[in-house]
Design a protein around this motif. Structure first.
Motif, PDB file in Angstrom:
ATOM      1  N   THR A   1       0.740  -1.815  -8.197  1.00 34.57           N
ATOM      2  CA  THR A   1       1.855  -1.064  -7.601  1.00 34.57           C
ATOM      3  C   THR A   1       1.328   0.123  -6.809  1.00 34.57           C
ATOM      4  OG1 THR A   1       3.316  -1.737  -9.403  1.00 34.57           O
ATOM      5  CG2 THR A   1       4.009   0.159  -8.089  1.00 34.57           C
ATOM      6  N   GLN A   2       0.433   0.889  -7.420  1.00 34.89           N
ATOM      7  CA  GLN A   2      -0.153   2.035  -6.718  1.00 34.89           C
ATOM      8  C   GLN A   2      -0.955   1.574  -5.508  1.00 34.89           C
ATOM      9  OE1 GLN A   2      -2.343   3.755 -10.004  1.00 34.89           O
ATOM     10  NE2 GLN A   2      -0.978   5.523 -10.038  1.00 34.89           N
ATOM     11  N   ALA A   3      -1.762   0.546  -5.697  1.00 39.78           N
ATOM     12  CA  ALA A   3      -2.584   0.040  -4.600  1.00 39.78           C
ATOM     13  C   ALA A   3      -1.706  -0.434  -3.451  1.00 39.78           C
ATOM     14  CB  ALA A   3      -3.484  -1.088  -5.086  1.00 39.78           C
ATOM     15  N   GLY A   4      -0.622  -1.134  -3.765  1.00 32.73           N
ATOM     16  CA  GLY A   4       0.296  -1.593  -2.728  1.00 32.73           C
ATOM     17  C   GLY A   4       0.891  -0.438  -1.943  1.00 32.73           C
ATOM     18  N   THR A   5       1.215   0.635  -2.645  1.00 38.96           N
ATOM     19  CA  THR A   5       1.759   1.821  -1.978  1.00 38.96           C
ATOM     20  C   THR A   5       0.721   2.444  -1.050  1.00 38.96           C
ATOM     21  OG1 THR A   5       3.243   2.255  -3.830  1.00 38.96           O
ATOM     22  CG2 THR A   5       2.776   4.106  -2.354  1.00 38.96           C
TER      23      THR A   5
ATOM     24  N   VAL B   1      -2.035   1.071   0.240  1.00 37.19           N
ATOM     25  CA  VAL B   1      -2.368   0.168   1.343  1.00 37.19           C
ATOM     26  C   VAL B   1      -1.221   0.117   2.349  1.00 37.19           C
ATOM     27  CG1 VAL B   1      -2.867  -2.240   1.949  1.00 37.19           C
ATOM     28  CG2 VAL B   1      -4.027  -1.169   0.011  1.00 37.19           C
ATOM     29  N   GLY B   2       0.009   0.138   1.871  1.00 36.69           N
ATOM     30  CA  GLY B   2       1.156   0.170   2.777  1.00 36.69           C
ATOM     31  C   GLY B   2       1.122   1.382   3.695  1.00 36.69           C
ATOM     32  N   ILE B   3       0.755   2.533   3.150  1.00 40.00           N
ATOM     33  CA  ILE B   3       0.642   3.749   3.969  1.00 40.00           C
ATOM     34  C   ILE B   3      -0.469   3.585   5.004  1.00 40.00           C
ATOM     35  CG2 ILE B   3      -0.005   6.193   3.914  1.00 40.00           C
ATOM     36  CD1 ILE B   3       1.420   6.278   1.116  1.00 40.00           C
ATOM     37  N   MET B   4      -1.613   3.045   4.574  1.00 39.29           N
ATOM     38  CA  MET B   4      -2.717   2.840   5.514  1.00 39.29           C
ATOM     39  C   MET B   4      -2.322   1.867   6.622  1.00 39.29           C
ATOM     40  SD  MET B   4      -6.241   2.827   3.291  1.00 39.29           S
ATOM     41  CE  MET B   4      -5.703   1.706   2.008  1.00 39.29           C
ATOM     42  N   LEU B   5      -1.626   0.795   6.271  1.00 36.25           N
ATOM     43  CA  LEU B   5      -1.225  -0.188   7.279  1.00 36.25           C
ATOM     44  C   LEU B   5      -0.184   0.382   8.237  1.00 36.25           C
ATOM     45  CD1 LEU B   5      -1.108  -3.411   5.087  1.00 36.25           C
ATOM     46  CD2 LEU B   5      -2.890  -2.696   6.695  1.00 36.25           C
ATOM     47  N   THR B   6       0.667   1.252   7.745  1.00 35.56           N
ATOM     48  CA  THR B   6       1.624   1.926   8.625  1.00 35.56           C
ATOM     49  C   THR B   6       0.887   2.807   9.626  1.00 35.56           C
ATOM     50  OG1 THR B   6       3.378   1.868   6.982  1.00 35.56           O
ATOM     51  CG2 THR B   6       3.552   3.564   8.690  1.00 35.56           C
ATOM     52  N   ARG B   7      -0.081   3.539   9.152  1.00 35.21           N
ATOM     53  CA  ARG B   7      -0.862   4.392  10.058  1.00 35.21           C
ATOM     54  C   ARG B   7      -1.671   3.559  11.046  1.00 35.21           C
ATOM     55  NH1 ARG B   7      -2.289   9.249   5.825  1.00 35.21           N
ATOM     56  NH2 ARG B   7      -0.133   9.980   5.760  1.00 35.21           N
TER      57      ARG B   7
END
Length: 146
Positions: free
Chosen positions: A35-39, A41-47
């Motif tokens: 869950t934390q990793a998904g969050t 990685v999601g932020i990194m992919l958004t950037r």
């Protein structure tokens, strides 16, 4: 000077895709719970998507203004940057929101315990394929930018 800036922008874009896709994301999933990793990685992919949105038009302008490129190479740069941008936007605007909705609906039990796990895994697979394609296009972009 513009040729160096073009190469720098292409390297920044391709390098960012490679770093997030093949270093940062797997490291996050190795070190954090899913869950934390998904969050993270999601932020990194958004950037990364926003970086793509900024660099694609910059590279288009740099290719258009280039005096050291012939017409064929200039077209290659346009198509490669457009392809990379399309991959990034497909993930950012299409797949990520669908995956986020599945994660949210899964609740505290997590996606793996959800009946939507199969759909999530399929979307994740498509996302990985698009990042692989973007990685290859990025390598070609760097080579053609020289």
């Amino acid at each position: 000077m513009l040729a160096n800036l073009r190469l720098l922008a292409a390297s920044l874009w391709a390098g960012s895709v490679w770093a997030v896709s093949y270093l940062a994301a797997p490291s996050a999933f190795a070190a954090l719970d899913s869950t934390q990793a998904g969050t993270v990685v999601g932020i990194m992919l958004t950037r990364l998507a926003w970086l793509s949105i900024a660099l694609a038009p910059l590279l288009a302008v740099l290719a258009w203004r280039a005096t050291d490129l012939d017409a064929k190479r200039r077209r290659w740069l346009f198509w490669l940057a457009g392809g990379m941008l399309a991959c990034s936007l497909a993930v950012y605007l299409g797949l990520q929101p669908m995956m986020a909705a599945i994660r949210e609906a899964a609740g505290p039990a997590g996606v793996r315990a959800s009946p939507q796990w199969g759909r999530f895994a399929a979307l994740h697979g498509v996302s990985q394929a698009l990042y692989l394609l973007e990685s290859v296009l990025g390598a070609m972009l760097v080579v053609k930018s020289r």
